[in-house]
Scaffold this motif. Structure first.
Motif, PDB file in Angstrom:
ATOM      1  N   TYR A   1      -0.266   0.659 -12.168  1.00 27.58           N
ATOM      2  CA  TYR A   1       0.167   1.857 -12.904  1.00 27.58           C
ATOM      3  C   TYR A   1       1.269   2.583 -12.148  1.00 27.58           C
ATOM      4  O   TYR A   1       2.293   2.977 -12.736  1.00 27.58           O
ATOM      5  N   ASN A   2       1.088   2.777 -10.855  1.00 29.85           N
ATOM      6  CA  ASN A   2       2.121   3.446 -10.055  1.00 29.85           C
ATOM      7  C   ASN A   2       3.450   2.692 -10.113  1.00 29.85           C
ATOM      8  O   ASN A   2       4.521   3.298 -10.099  1.00 29.85           O
ATOM      9  N   ALA A   3       3.357   1.371 -10.155  1.00 31.19           N
ATOM     10  CA  ALA A   3       4.576   0.559 -10.182  1.00 31.19           C
ATOM     11  C   ALA A   3       5.366   0.750 -11.471  1.00 31.19           C
ATOM     12  O   ALA A   3       6.575   0.506 -11.504  1.00 31.19           O
ATOM     13  N   THR A   4       4.702   1.190 -12.544  1.00 31.22           N
ATOM     14  CA  THR A   4       5.411   1.372 -13.815  1.00 31.22           C
ATOM     15  C   THR A   4       6.138   2.708 -13.906  1.00 31.22           C
ATOM     16  O   THR A   4       6.827   2.957 -14.902  1.00 31.22           O
ATOM     17  N   ILE A   5       6.014   3.563 -12.900  1.00 31.16           N
ATOM     18  CA  ILE A   5       6.665   4.871 -12.973  1.00 31.16           C
ATOM     19  C   ILE A   5       8.185   4.731 -13.046  1.00 31.16           C
ATOM     20  O   ILE A   5       8.865   5.586 -13.608  1.00 31.16           O
ATOM     21  N   GLU A   6       8.724   3.636 -12.523  1.00 29.96           N
ATOM     22  CA  GLU A   6      10.169   3.446 -12.570  1.00 29.96           C
ATOM     23  C   GLU A   6      10.677   3.237 -13.998  1.00 29.96           C
ATOM     24  O   GLU A   6      11.862   3.376 -14.263  1.00 29.96           O
TER      25      GLU A   6
ATOM     26  N   SER B   1      13.338   8.954 -13.233  1.00 29.22           N
ATOM     27  CA  SER B   1      14.517   8.728 -12.409  1.00 29.22           C
ATOM     28  C   SER B   1      14.326   9.465 -11.087  1.00 29.22           C
ATOM     29  O   SER B   1      13.413  10.288 -10.959  1.00 29.22           O
ATOM     30  N   PRO B   2      15.156   9.200 -10.076  1.00 23.53           N
ATOM     31  CA  PRO B   2      15.012   9.922  -8.810  1.00 23.53           C
ATOM     32  C   PRO B   2      15.088  11.440  -8.954  1.00 23.53           C
ATOM     33  O   PRO B   2      14.513  12.162  -8.146  1.00 23.53           O
ATOM     34  N   ARG B   3      15.750  11.928  -9.999  1.00 24.22           N
ATOM     35  CA  ARG B   3      15.890  13.376 -10.161  1.00 24.22           C
ATOM     36  C   ARG B   3      14.606  14.044 -10.674  1.00 24.22           C
ATOM     37  O   ARG B   3      14.374  15.223 -10.423  1.00 24.22           O
TER      38      ARG B   3
ATOM     39  N   ALA C   1      14.723  -1.469  -5.355  1.00 17.47           N
ATOM     40  CA  ALA C   1      14.612  -1.911  -6.740  1.00 17.47           C
ATOM     41  C   ALA C   1      13.919  -3.268  -6.833  1.00 17.47           C
ATOM     42  O   ALA C   1      14.169  -4.172  -6.035  1.00 17.47           O
ATOM     43  N   GLY C   2      13.027  -3.390  -7.819  1.00 13.37           N
ATOM     44  CA  GLY C   2      12.347  -4.652  -8.062  1.00 13.37           C
ATOM     45  C   GLY C   2      11.166  -4.938  -7.161  1.00 13.37           C
ATOM     46  O   GLY C   2      10.589  -6.021  -7.226  1.00 13.37           O
ATOM     47  N   ARG C   3      10.785  -3.989  -6.307  1.00 16.56           N
ATOM     48  CA  ARG C   3       9.685  -4.242  -5.372  1.00 16.56           C
ATOM     49  C   ARG C   3       8.586  -3.181  -5.497  1.00 16.56           C
ATOM     50  O   ARG C   3       7.812  -2.971  -4.568  1.00 16.56           O
ATOM     51  N   SER C   4       8.498  -2.547  -6.667  1.00 20.94           N
ATOM     52  CA  SER C   4       7.533  -1.463  -6.843  1.00 20.94           C
ATOM     53  C   SER C   4       6.103  -1.942  -6.677  1.00 20.94           C
ATOM     54  O   SER C   4       5.297  -1.324  -5.975  1.00 20.94           O
ATOM     55  N   GLY C   5       5.756  -3.056  -7.347  1.00 21.95           N
ATOM     56  CA  GLY C   5       4.399  -3.559  -7.246  1.00 21.95           C
ATOM     57  C   GLY C   5       4.040  -3.948  -5.829  1.00 21.95           C
ATOM     58  O   GLY C   5       2.938  -3.660  -5.338  1.00 21.95           O
ATOM     59  N   GLU C   6       4.980  -4.610  -5.148  1.00 19.07           N
ATOM     60  CA  GLU C   6       4.742  -5.050  -3.771  1.00 19.07           C
ATOM     61  C   GLU C   6       4.506  -3.860  -2.840  1.00 19.07           C
ATOM     62  O   GLU C   6       3.542  -3.833  -2.066  1.00 19.07           O
ATOM     63  N   ILE C   7       5.391  -2.851  -2.913  1.00 19.20           N
ATOM     64  CA  ILE C   7       5.279  -1.720  -2.001  1.00 19.20           C
ATOM     65  C   ILE C   7       4.102  -0.826  -2.372  1.00 19.20           C
ATOM     66  O   ILE C   7       3.382  -0.336  -1.487  1.00 19.20           O
ATOM     67  N   PHE C   8       3.863  -0.627  -3.666  1.00 17.42           N
ATOM     68  CA  PHE C   8       2.694   0.164  -4.047  1.00 17.42           C
ATOM     69  C   PHE C   8       1.401  -0.582  -3.712  1.00 17.42           C
ATOM     70  O   PHE C   8       0.377   0.033  -3.420  1.00 17.42           O
ATOM     71  N   GLY C   9       1.447  -1.924  -3.749  1.00  7.11           N
ATOM     72  CA  GLY C   9       0.292  -2.694  -3.289  1.00  7.11           C
ATOM     73  C   GLY C   9       0.063  -2.490  -1.806  1.00  7.11           C
ATOM     74  O   GLY C   9      -1.083  -2.343  -1.341  1.00  7.11           O
ATOM     75  N   LEU C  10       1.157  -2.493  -1.036  1.00  6.40           N
ATOM     76  CA  LEU C  10       1.058  -2.230   0.392  1.00  6.40           C
ATOM     77  C   LEU C  10       0.581  -0.798   0.638  1.00  6.40           C
ATOM     78  O   LEU C  10      -0.175  -0.523   1.576  1.00  6.40           O
ATOM     79  N   TYR C  11       1.031   0.112  -0.214  1.00  6.60           N
ATOM     80  CA  TYR C  11       0.598   1.517  -0.152  1.00  6.60           C
ATOM     81  C   TYR C  11      -0.919   1.620  -0.334  1.00  6.60           C
ATOM     82  O   TYR C  11      -1.606   2.335   0.405  1.00  6.60           O
ATOM     83  N   ALA C  12      -1.441   0.888  -1.320  1.00  7.16           N
ATOM     84  CA  ALA C  12      -2.893   0.881  -1.536  1.00  7.16           C
ATOM     85  C   ALA C  12      -3.615   0.238  -0.364  1.00  7.16           C
ATOM     86  O   ALA C  12      -4.691   0.682   0.047  1.00  7.16           O
TER      87      ALA C  12
END
Length: 418
Positions: free
Chosen positions: A118-123, A127-129, A347-358
């Motif tokens: 779910y967190n990975a879909t925030i992109e 936007s950054p703003r 970019a393109g690594r949301s799932g990977e980094i959020f997985g590492l975050y978890a």
């Protein structure tokens, strides 16, 4: 709004099941005497955390490579519905203590892994703003959903006090399952797996995925040092935040004399406070930066936690006042941590980094439950009393304090500061 409805729809597991209703139910005297149920809860919570730590980075990375982030989220959400419904069978008897905790642990694992996707879909929706506001809206919607479902269960099942054998709580679990199933539908109608991502990289084996995880950590150390240290600091303070929710209601009933009904009323009030504070903090996040929001929230939580311990003889009014103030800080800290990470993920690594975050959050998730249990045992040893669960707040405060110190060492990142 449709994206934020996933928070609204899945909030019953966090609010009703793991915090204010089922956790209180399964740590009651119906399941064992003295500190036994609370210590069992701390053990099962720690075990579930270890399992999440092992699975989250690999599943997140594979979701990135396959492009199936949303598909995985959908199946995990439905699995959470099934687990919630299965808690109906946990009758008020000591023989159901560990089966009930096992179901609760499995649900916690599924919920945490679903949160990665779910967190990975925030992109897709921010936007950054405006990521601070979007993240705050999601957390805020979750808290508001918690209010509604808590009051629904209280008014229709618990307040009438006409059901026996724990059926008021057990029917409540069926309500939670139906709520999650219904209100997550809009999310899955709006967000989609991205075809272009799916075709870019092929999934790898589990062994290769773990090898890539360590490669990612090494790369973060050399290339994004702020992100590396943030993952460590957030692991500490997020474990403390989880401890506040996991054991707060237990302390309310065992130390401050809350009944099951008063816990639910407190939970509704707590979610109102937390929801409004989290939505408001999203605006501060976009103006002051998430790091400032996190630091301020941790200071407030530590001060209130010490107050709960020092004033434990003050009765329900102490927990009402300090507990609600703590709720003003928990949600903003959670939301700001998510927005901080979302701002600086490549970019393109949301799932990977959020997985590492978890994973980093769960790799040391034994800390809060373990220190909670050890603090209870220490209190019993020093005071000679059988019920010393209020000492557990000191263990949680200790984790939050270490997280605060670690966060002070994280330098502000330009991309995470507005």
């Amino acid at each position: 709004m449709a994206w934020a409805l996933w928070d609204w729809g899945t909030q019953p597991f966090a609010t009703v099941i793991t915090t204010f209703v089922f956790a209180v139910y399964i740590t009651s005297s119906s399941f064992g005497a003295g500190n036994t149920p609370a210590l069992a809860l701390s053990t099962s919570t720690a075990i579930a955390g270890v399992i999440v730590a092992l699975l989250a980075p690999v599943l997140g990375q594979r979701a990135d490579r396959s492009g199936h982030t949303v598909r995985n989220l959908r199946w995990q959400t439905w699995a959470l519905v099934a687990i919630s419904a299965s808690l109906f069978f946990v009758a008020p008897d000591p023989k159901w203590l560990w089966p009930g905790l096992a179901l609760l642990g499995i649900g916690s694992i599924i919920s945490e892994l679903a949160g990665v996707n779910y967190n990975a879909t925030i992109e897709q929706v921010a936007s950054p703003r405006n990521v601070g506001r979007v993240s705050g809206l999601g957390w805020g919607m979750g808290y508001m959903g918690g209010i509604v479902v808590l009051l629904l269960i209280y008014v229709t099942l618990i307040a009438p006090d006409t059901l026996e054998n724990g059926l008021d709580v057990r029917y409540g679990m069926l309500v939670c399952a139906a709520w999650t199933l219904l209100f997550t539908i809009p999310t899955f109608l709006v967000i989609r797996d991205r075809e272009q991502v799916r075709s870019e990289r092929r999934p790898v084996s589990i062994v290769s995925a773990y090898r890539d995880v360590f490669g990612t950590i090494k790369g973060l150390w050399h290339e994004q040092r702020e992100l590396f240290w943030f993952l460590i600091a957030s692991a500490l303070f997020r474990d403390g935040l989880a401890g506040v929710f996991s054991f707060g209601a237990v302390i309310a009933t065992s130390t401050f004399g809350f009944t099951a009904g008063s816990v639910i009323i407190f939970g509704a009030a707590a979610n109102i406070v937390a929801g409004l504070a989290t939505i408001a903090s999203g605006l501060l996040d976009d103006v002051l930066g998430p790091r400032t929001v996190i630091l301020g929230s941790l200071v407030g939580l530590i001060a209130c936690g010490v107050g709960v311990f020092a004033l434990h003889d003050g009765g329900p009014k102490v927990f009402w006042s300090l507990g609600l103030i703590m709720c003003m800080f928990v949600g903003p800290a959670q939301s700001a941590a998510r927005s901080y990470l979302a701002r600086i993920i490549p970019a393109g690594r949301s799932g990977e980094i959020f997985g590492l975050y978890a994973t980093t959050g769960r790799a040391i998730s034994f800390l809060a439950p373990t220190l909670f249990g050890l603090s209870i045992s220490l209190g019993a040893s020093l005071t000679g009393r059988e019920n010393t669960q209020y000492w557990g707040i000191l263990g949680i405060v200790m984790v939050l304090l270490v997280g605060l110190v670690a966060m002070l060492m994280v330098r502000p990142n330009r991309r995470a500061t507005v």
